[in-house]
Structures are given as C-alpha cells and as structure tokens.
Design a protein around this motif. Structure first.
Motif, PDB file in Angstrom:
ATOM      1  N   UNK A   1       0.415  -1.033   0.018  1.00 30.63           N
ATOM      2  CA  UNK A   1      -0.369  -0.122  -0.060  1.00 30.63           C
ATOM      3  C   UNK A   1       1.002   1.113  -0.306  1.00 30.63           C
ATOM      4  N   UNK A   2       0.657   2.038  -1.113  1.00 29.19           N
ATOM      5  CA  UNK A   2       2.274   3.277  -0.820  1.00 29.19           C
ATOM      6  C   UNK A   2       0.846   4.454  -1.367  1.00 29.19           C
ATOM      7  N   UNK A   3       1.811   5.618  -0.798  1.00 30.67           N
ATOM      8  CA  UNK A   3       0.757   7.019  -1.060  1.00 30.67           C
ATOM      9  C   UNK A   3       2.023   7.535  -2.021  1.00 30.67           C
ATOM     10  N   UNK A   4       1.289   8.761  -3.079  1.00 30.01           N
ATOM     11  CA  UNK A   4       1.993   9.436  -4.386  1.00 30.01           C
ATOM     12  C   UNK A   4       2.293  10.799  -3.281  1.00 30.01           C
ATOM     13  N   UNK A   5       2.817  11.387  -4.299  1.00 28.92           N
ATOM     14  CA  UNK A   5       3.530  12.319  -3.534  1.00 28.92           C
ATOM     15  C   UNK A   5       2.392  13.646  -3.158  1.00 28.92           C
ATOM     16  N   UNK A   6       1.295  13.135  -4.213  1.00 28.50           N
ATOM     17  CA  UNK A   6       0.570  14.216  -4.709  1.00 28.50           C
ATOM     18  C   UNK A   6      -1.616  14.210  -3.776  1.00 28.50           C
ATOM     19  N   UNK A   7      -1.585  15.236  -3.383  1.00 29.12           N
ATOM     20  CA  UNK A   7      -3.357  14.855  -2.839  1.00 29.12           C
ATOM     21  C   UNK A   7      -3.428  13.931  -2.250  1.00 29.12           C
ATOM     22  N   UNK A   8      -2.566  13.553  -1.533  1.00 34.65           N
ATOM     23  CA  UNK A   8      -2.665  11.820  -0.853  1.00 34.65           C
ATOM     24  C   UNK A   8      -3.393  11.064  -1.226  1.00 34.65           C
ATOM     25  N   UNK A   9      -2.938  10.507  -2.644  1.00 36.75           N
ATOM     26  CA  UNK A   9      -3.840   9.688  -2.906  1.00 36.75           C
ATOM     27  C   UNK A   9      -2.696   8.176  -3.412  1.00 36.75           C
ATOM     28  N   UNK A  10      -3.845   7.372  -3.221  1.00 35.41           N
ATOM     29  CA  UNK A  10      -2.686   6.402  -2.751  1.00 35.41           C
ATOM     30  C   UNK A  10      -3.005   4.856  -3.719  1.00 35.41           C
ATOM     31  N   UNK A  11      -2.075   3.728  -4.375  1.00 35.28           N
ATOM     32  CA  UNK A  11      -1.813   2.651  -5.361  1.00 35.28           C
ATOM     33  C   UNK A  11      -1.148   1.269  -4.101  1.00 35.28           C
ATOM     34  N   UNK A  12      -2.028   0.505  -4.324  1.00 37.76           N
ATOM     35  CA  UNK A  12      -1.884  -0.586  -4.311  1.00 37.76           C
ATOM     36  C   UNK A  12      -1.191  -1.379  -5.542  1.00 37.76           C
ATOM     37  N   UNK A  13      -0.283  -2.299  -4.890  1.00 37.92           N
ATOM     38  CA  UNK A  13       1.077  -2.725  -6.122  1.00 37.92           C
ATOM     39  C   UNK A  13       0.584  -4.280  -5.609  1.00 37.92           C
ATOM     40  N   UNK A  14       1.305  -5.528  -6.869  1.00 35.43           N
ATOM     41  CA  UNK A  14       1.507  -6.406  -5.953  1.00 35.43           C
ATOM     42  C   UNK A  14       2.790  -6.563  -6.515  1.00 35.43           C
ATOM     43  N   UNK A  15       3.428  -7.491  -5.818  1.00 31.20           N
ATOM     44  CA  UNK A  15       5.166  -7.727  -5.553  1.00 31.20           C
ATOM     45  C   UNK A  15       5.782  -8.850  -5.073  1.00 31.20           C
ATOM     46  N   UNK A  16       6.160  -9.006  -6.006  1.00 33.90           N
ATOM     47  CA  UNK A  16       7.271 -10.643  -5.862  1.00 33.90           C
ATOM     48  C   UNK A  16       7.948 -10.981  -3.873  1.00 33.90           C
TER      49      UNK A  16
END
Lengths: 360, 288
Positions: A312-327
């Motif tokens: 669960x990652x946060x982007x630098x702007x506007x407090x938006x978040x992204x979930x990414x799948x990783x190995x």
C-alpha cells in the motif's frame, strides 16, 4: 426449470422517496446461475424477495417462464428459497423440515419419504434425518436448508446469502458444493451475496447493484476485465482496483509524477467533460528500477499473503494511494521509496463526473 | 500475594463461602415469606373446629371435619366449584383465541398507530376494577344478565385480555419473520403458516398466558359477588365468603381454610401440568 425476467421492476418502501430497487431489467436464462452482488443496502436482497413474492413490486413486472408472477403470492410461484438464517422449522425433525413443502402440496407419503431420502443422500444428511435443527452444527443446518429447497424440485432456486453464517473454511468448501449441485440439477438460480469473491467464483453471470440500480451484468471475466463504470471497477477484485483522479497534461494524462499515454476519447473527456478517473489493477502495477518510467511513491503498509505481497503506497501529491502487487522475495520494506511502473495496455479510464467507462 | 499468611487465606475463603450462600439464603427467605400464609391455611384446615384459634405449628389432633363441613349440602360448594370451572375455562379459552389473533396482528402487520393501539390496550388494564362495578351492574340489569355466566365471563375477559395481548405480542415479535416466509415459499397460505409453524412454536407463550388468565378468572371475586345473587350461580370465591358459622358471631375459619385448600388444588395441578409444556428454548436451533 424456467427463465426469469425482471422487467423494469421497482420497489419503493413506504415512507422512503428513494427506490430500494429502481427499474431493474434482468433476464436470466434457463438453468443459469446468476449472482446479485453489491454493498449492503444496494437492493440485492429486495430484488430477490420481489422474485420470491415476499416484497411488493411497485411498478414493472417479474416473469418466471412465460408467467407473469408480479402479483402472485409466494406459494403460487413454484420457487424454493434458502434464507440467510436458514429459517428451519425448530419443532420439526430434519426429514419433516425437508418434506414440509411436499406435505403441504399433499404429495403421497411414500413419495415424500423417497425424495427426502434422495436429497439427504445428496447432501450427506442421511444419519441426521430424525434430529431437530437445534442438535445440528451450523454447516449441517445450512445443508438442511439446501435440502428443503432441493426436495421441492422447483422451477427456480433463490438463495439469500446462504453462506454468511459459516466460518471461512466451511464457506469455501460449501461454495463449490452449491455451485456443483446447481449445475447438476440445472435449476435456474438467483444467488445474493455481498462477497465479490463468492460472486466471481459461483456465478455464470454476476449482476452488480448499487443504490438500487443495476450497474453491470456480465460474466465474471468480463466484469473483471471491462468494468462498465468506476463503481464496478472498485467493487470487483480483491484488493480492489486503484482509482486515481487525473488531470490532463498536454497530450497525456498525468498520474502522480508519471504520464500515461491515452486515447483521444480519454483526452477529450479530461479536457471538456470534467476530468477522468484512471483505474489500474494492483497486479498491473509493479515495482521497477529507478531508471525506468514510473511514479515515485512511499510504501505505507506491506500486506503479506504468502504467495503475494501487496504494497500500500502513497503518491507524493493529493494524498492518493496505490496498491501494488510485488514478488514476496524481492518486496520493498515499510517506509521505502519506490518507483511503480504501470502496464499501459492494462489501464482503465472512467469519466470523473458520471463514472462511465471510456474506451482507452 | 506471596506474603499472605494462613490466617488471611482462611478469612478470604470464608468470605467466599458466605458469598456463595447468600443468594440461597435470599431465595429461602422469599419462599418462606410467600408460602407461610399457605402453610397456615393448610394447617388450620386440618385442625378440629374446636382448635381453630390454636397457634401450634402442627395440629394437635388431625381432623378432616372442616373438609366435611365444606361439602355439606347447605353450602352449595360443589355447584360453586363447577360454576368457577365454567367461568374460568371459558374466559381462558376466549382470551387465548382473541388474544392470539390480536397479538399476531400487532406483532406482524404494519399499520399506522400500532404502538398507540398497544399502549391503549395496556392502559385499559389500569382502571381499578371496583370503579366498573356500578355501571356494569346497571348495564347487566338492563339487559337481563344478572345471574348468568356471561355476566362474570365478559368482565373477566376484559381484565385478562390486556395482559394476554401484551404477553403474546412480545412473544410473537421475537419469533423471526423468516419462519412464516419460509412456510409461504414452501406453499402455505398465511393462515396455514400461522397454524402449522407459528402456533406450535408459540405454545410456551400461550400456555403461560393460559395459566395466568385461568388464575385471574378463578380468583375473581368482586364481579362475581355483584352480578350474582342466586346460590346455584355463585362461584367458589363468593361461596367461601358466604360460609356461616353456628351463630352470627361464630367465624367459620376452619371451614373457610379447608375450602381455600380445595380451591387452590386445581390451580396447583394446572400449573404443574402446563409447566411441562413450557419448555424454554423451544425455538432455538431453527436459525443460523
């Protein structure tokens, strides 16, 4: 065995202005397993109960086969229903519970006995036929409720969240049992659930409802790959699709500090229609090296699932978040700065105003 | 508490044991308090008439003389028992039939002012019964109901119904609506669903209501006293009050006590029979 048709069926509860089910149009083929799914209060149970005759239809019609059943009482519809809390008759034995509908229909005793026995065999309930429901476990009660529906040999099965009272493990095994049983019996089935995993794994087709309105009805694969709007995109899939509000930057749409190449339709919408929402599934976001194209983000939470790791990652702007799948083996640690690459062909775009899908 | 001495430990244990016994003591106290008058009634009934003011805890000489006196032909006690039985049973049956259907409607149907209706029903039971005597007497005289069973049954019914409706409504309300819906999907008409699913499950509530109503009607006194003046129509409670001693100043306590015992016995037997039917948790297990 029959088709089921909802023809602009609407239900408005007395004292409420907003319809609980608003102009539902749905056609269910003979022998099909259709799942109604949505968050609580979306009208999925109401839709089912309208088909059962337990809820009035304020406008529109409901047909089973060629018969218009809109005004019929439940007993005249030839349907069987499995309730969320099973609603077994506490004062009757398992056999009497399962044979009750046949007794009401004045079926001869030997035939009732035979059909109950067959259904009990199918559901592995034979040694419990003389017990009262209170002497059964949750899973057994659930099977009795199923048995009560099967014995009837009705034209339509209705199931209202039949697995929600089982523990997680039993739910998974019962899920496949019910789906298998339905395919074997070939009876048209409408199944209500709030669990999108259940919906995806069981249904021939899945109908997603939100605020009493049908959002999309399609096969699980279609629903996952081509969600009709932002709501369906966010509801189907676990973890859900990342939805990012994006602005237009020249010829491209900007997500975080990266530019996404998009079609002219998306550009038009972003420029004139009031913005776009970009959707990316977590499995289409991956951690890339610092030299590659991608958004910079910070890892807020690492969710370990064994086979996968979700970041669960946060982007630098506007407090938006992204979930990414990783190995699992090469997953970044908490608090680390990463670059997230996006597969451009996996990007979905929706109007920020209407939520409707835009061809990318 | 590694430094606790043996003494301290012993006091803690004693305090713990006292705590365990306290509730039992409390219960015993209440039971004694409630049963003492009954005990005295039974004991007095078995004394010889000459000993009736005796204060010994057990009769010096046991005697059934008082019971024989109760059933002397002049008292009409046997007939009074029959009258009481007719009045109380009819009241109970009517209360159950009317109360059950009313309560089911109140518990299940959605209509405007439902809670108001329920409150009004309860409010009617708050009138003191004595205030109704004069208007009722006037009414029943006008329509020629004096010395009839209905003159006793109807008022009893109106006293018993509010409580019965309230009780049964609460009972039906806690019964999950899915049961009737499942029955209707299984092919029942609403009436069939009520008879075959709800009534069997409501049996404990209905038996409780029946017992309470029967006791209420059986013990009713003031209406029966006012509406009846013929000896062969009077109920047991009235009959007991009219027992006379040898002289005007002679109170037939012993006979009254014996009659009291006889009157109580059917109630005790009734409660014991029905108690078996009141099985707690009959509805458990059908759901979830």
């Amino acid at each position: 065995m029959a088709t089921i048709t909802y023809d602009r069926a609407t239900r408005v509860y007395p004292g409420s202005e907003h319809p609980a089910v608003d102009g539902l149009d749905l056609h269910i083929a003979d022998g099909e397993f259709l799942v109604l799914v949505g968050p609580s209060g979306c009208g999925k149970s109401t839709s089912l109960r309208m088909l059962a005759g337990l809820e009035e239809v304020d406008s529109g019609a409901i047909r089973i086969g060629e018969h218009d059943v809109t005004g019929l009482s439940p007993k005249d519809r030839d349907i069987a229903m499995v309730f969320q809390n099973y609603a077994l008759y506490p004062h009757m034995s398992v056999a009497d519970n399962m044979g009750f509908a046949l007794r009401i229909a004045k079926t001869p005793k030997p035939e009732i006995e035979q059909r109950v026995r067959e259904a009990a065999k199918l559901l592995d309930l034979e040694q419990y036929l003389d017990r009262k429901p209170r002497a059964l476990s949750g899973g057994q009660r659930q099977r009795v409720a199923m048995g009560r529906a099967i014995v009837r040999e009705p034209r339509v099965f209705l199931m209202d969240e039949p697995l929600s009272n089982l523990d997680a493990k039993l739910r998974v095994s019962t899920r496949s049992q019910i789906a298998g049983l339905q395919r074997r019996l070939g009876v048209s089935t409408v199944y209500v659930t709030h669990d999108q995993v259940e919906a995806m794994t069981m249904g021939d087709r899945v109908a997603v409802l939100h605020d009493g309105v049908l959002q999309q009805c399609a096969s699980p694969r279609e629903l996952y790959e081509r969600p009709a709007n932002a709501f369906v995109a966010g509801f189907i899939g676990s973890p859900p699709m990342n939805l990012l509000d994006c602005g237009l930057d020249g010829e491209t749409v900007r997500a975080g500090d990266t530019a996404l190449p998009v079609s002219s339709a998306v550009r038009d919408e972003a420029a004139h229609g009031g913005g776009v929402t970009i959707g990316i599934r977590p499995e289409d976001v991956r951690v890339v090296g610092s030299a590659e194209e991608g958004m910079s983000a910070t890892v807020d939470l690492v969710e370990e699932l064994g086979s996968d790791v979700y970041l669960h990652c946060s982007l630098p702007d506007e407090g938006q978040g992204v979930v990414a799948r990783a190995e699992p083996r090469s997953a970044p640690a908490l608090g680390e700065s990463v670059r997230l690459g996006i597969r451009p062909e996996a990007v979905h775009a929706f109007s920020a105003v209407t939520g409707e899908r835009i061809a990318v | 508490m590694t430094t606790a001495t043996g003494d301290e430990r012993r006091t803690t244990r004693r305090r713990f044991e006292a705590k365990k016994w306290l509730p039992i003591l409390g219960v015993a106290g209440i039971v004694l308090y409630c049963l003492a008058p009954f005990y005295w009634m039974v004991v007095t009934a078995f004394r010889r008439p000459a000993d009736q003011y005796d204060l010994s805890p057990l009769p010096r000489t046991w005697s059934v003389e008082n019971f024989r006196a109760v059933f002397e032909p002049g008292t009409g006690f046997g007939r009074a028992l029959l009258n009481s039985l007719i009045v109380a049973s009819t009241t109970t049956i009517l209360t159950l039939v009317i109360g059950t259907s009313t309560a089911y409607a109140l518990a299940r149907l959605a209509f405007r002012g439902k809670n108001l209706v329920l409150s009004l029903i309860i409010a009617t039971s708050m009138f003191p019964g004595i205030s109704l005597i004069v208007p009722l007497l006037r009414l029943f005289t006008d329509i020629g109901w004096i010395n009839t069973y209905q003159a006793m049954i109807l008022p009893s019914l109106s006293f018993a119904l509010p409580l019965a409706v309230w009780n049964l409504t609460m009972f039906f309300r806690q019964m999950p609506q899915e049961l009737e819906q499942a029955a209707m999907v299984d092919g029942c008409t609403p009436g069939q669903a009520f008879r075959r699913i709800i009534v069997p499950l409501a049996a404990p509530g209905m038996f409780t209501t029946a017992i309470l109503t029967f006791i209420l009607a059986w013990n009713e006194f003031i209406i029966a006293l006012s509406m009846v003046n013929e000896q062969n129509m009077q109920t047991v409670t009235v009959a007991i009050s009219k027992f006379t001693g040898a002289t005007q100043y002679d109170q037939p306590f012993g006979t009254q006590m014996a009659a009291g015992v006889i009157v109580t016995i059917p109630l005790v037997i009734g409660v014991l029979i029905f108690q078996r039917r009141i099985i707690a948790g009959l509805t458990s297990g059908g759901l979830k």
